[in-house]
Scaffold this motif. Structure first.
Motif, mmCIF file in Angstrom:
data_model
loop_
_atom_site.group_PDB
_atom_site.id
_atom_site.type_symbol
_atom_site.label_atom_id
_atom_site.label_comp_id
_atom_site.label_asym_id
_atom_site.label_seq_id
_atom_site.Cartn_x
_atom_site.Cartn_y
_atom_site.Cartn_z
ATOM 1 N N ALA A 131 50.438 38.452 40.797
ATOM 2 C CA ALA A 131 49.767 39.611 40.200
ATOM 3 C C ALA A 131 50.483 40.906 40.563
ATOM 4 O O ALA A 131 50.627 41.808 39.725
ATOM 5 N N TYR B 89 52.157 43.507 37.988
ATOM 6 C CA TYR B 89 51.738 44.914 38.029
ATOM 7 C C TYR B 89 52.921 45.852 38.238
ATOM 8 O O TYR B 89 52.886 47.006 37.802
ATOM 9 N N ARG C 66 50.516 38.543 31.541
ATOM 10 C CA ARG C 66 49.095 38.244 31.763
ATOM 11 C C ARG C 66 48.638 37.142 30.812
ATOM 12 O O ARG C 66 47.939 36.206 31.217
ATOM 13 N N VAL D 254 44.972 35.276 39.146
ATOM 14 C CA VAL D 254 45.949 36.314 38.818
ATOM 15 C C VAL D 254 45.265 37.502 38.145
ATOM 16 O O VAL D 254 45.530 38.669 38.479
ATOM 17 N N LEU D 255 44.354 37.223 37.218
ATOM 18 C CA LEU D 255 43.655 38.307 36.521
ATOM 19 C C LEU D 255 42.745 39.081 37.473
ATOM 20 O O LEU D 255 42.649 40.313 37.389
ATOM 21 N N TYR E 216 43.129 39.489 40.747
ATOM 22 C CA TYR E 216 43.965 40.319 41.620
ATOM 23 C C TYR E 216 44.609 41.460 40.835
ATOM 24 O O TYR E 216 44.745 42.578 41.354
ATOM 25 N N TYR E 217 45.011 41.182 39.607
ATOM 26 C CA TYR E 217 45.616 42.239 38.788
ATOM 27 C C TYR E 217 44.609 43.358 38.527
ATOM 28 O O TYR E 217 44.962 44.545 38.562
#
Length: 325
Positions: free
Chosen positions: A117, A121, A133, A202-203, A205-206
């Motif tokens: 992530a 970013y 993403r 991942v989403l 944390y992003y």
């Protein structure tokens, strides 16, 4: 009273008096809106009670009985708990396997998706960030059962990817049945999902990284806090809320999960990959020991509840860290 005010009609005065005494219309509107909200909330609460709370209470009560599905029940008190905790030879090995799987999942889910992530970013263009993403989100649509079958049938099979690769590089001595060998089964199962970059994590944390104020990032750049140093000193503390969420979900999933093991190994070879959730399933639907299975489920509930409380108490979120400062 109307005689004291010249020119005021009696009927007009009475109408004005009724309006003054009547409750404001917005109160009626607010009451209706409140009742509608309670009615809407009552539906999911009722469904939760029927399909969640009542079964939990039923499991607690039935754990004190010995019975089969459709048969008569016999009260045995705490005997099911005593047997599970002190007499069942599968209990402690299965708890050890569960501990291993859970700790392994915690380590990989709190680290690798966060790094990915952060890499996404850090991309300079929004279009590239959006593309990656989506790329990491696509595997979520693949059913978990299909993933397990792919790993079991195409990767760990006798002629699967792992064994064929070993043969190709001349390491025939290492070829084996990875899921049927007692020495490798538990490690093979834990490696399923490599490289452990789940789209959900991942989403999450992003989203946490995106929520870091730009003023914080600018201050870090001015202070020379960039790269790996910024990741550990700024980014990780600012996504502690997301880390806390993933930790709790991972603990719950690791303690109560057994579906993947049921598909891949059925708890074998022997009991080398058996976990408490799978042992509960076998006792309920294979051995017809429903009361004993309920006792196992209650023990897992107590364990999950205790670990969740400890996580909520001692794993501090970003808001709690900021409040402490």
């Amino acid at each position: 009273m109307s005689e004291l005010v010249p020119g005021v009609d009696d009927r007009a005065y009475a109408g004005a008096k009724r309006k003054a005494e009547a409750p404001p219309s917005f109160l009626n509107h607010r009451l209706r809106a409140t009742l509608i909200c309670y009615a809407l909330v009552a539906v999911p609460v009722l469904l939760l009670a029927v399909f969640v709370y009542i079964p939990v209470v039923w499991a607690f009560s039935k754990s004190l009985y010995e019975f089969e599905i459709g048969g008569a029940s016999r009260f045995v008190g705490l005997r099911n708990y005593v047997e599970y905790l002190t007499q069942d030879p599968v209990t402690w090995p299965s708890l050890g396997h569960m501990l291993y799987f859970t700790l392994f999942a915690v380590c990989v889910r709190l680290s690798i998706p966060l790094i990915v992530a952060k890499l996404i970013y850090s991309l300079p263009k929004e279009r590239a960030r959006y593309f990656y993403r989506i790329l990491f989100l696509v595997p979520i649509v693949v059913p978990g059962v299909a993933v397990q079958l792919i790993w079991g049938g195409l990767i760990y099979a006798d002629r699967g990817l792992v064994n064929e690769t070993l043969r190709a590089i001349g390491l025939d001595a290492l070829v084996r049945g990875w899921l049927s060998d007692p020495d490798t089964a538990i490690f093979a199962v834990s490696l399923i999902g490599l490289p452990f970059v789940g789209g959900f994590e991942v989403l999450i944390y992003y989203a946490g990284l995106s929520g870091i104020p730009e003023s914080v990032n600018e201050a870090a750049r001015l202070e020379g806090c960039v790269g790996v140093k910024k990741f550990f000193l700024i980014d990780v503390p600012m996504v502690m809320s997301q880390l806390k969420l993933i930790l709790i979900l991972t603990l719950i999933g690791g303690i109560q999960g057994f579906q993947g093991l049921f598909i891949l190994t059925q708890g074998g070879p022997g009991f080398e990959t058996t976990v408490p959730g799978l042992w509960m399933y076998y006792n309920a639907f294979s051995f017809q020991r429903m009361g004993y299975a309920c006792a196992i489920g209650v023990c897992l509930f107590v364990l999950i509840f205790g670990l969740t409380v400890l996580s909520m108490r001692y794993f501090r979120s970003t808001e709690e860290l900021e409040g402490g400062r």
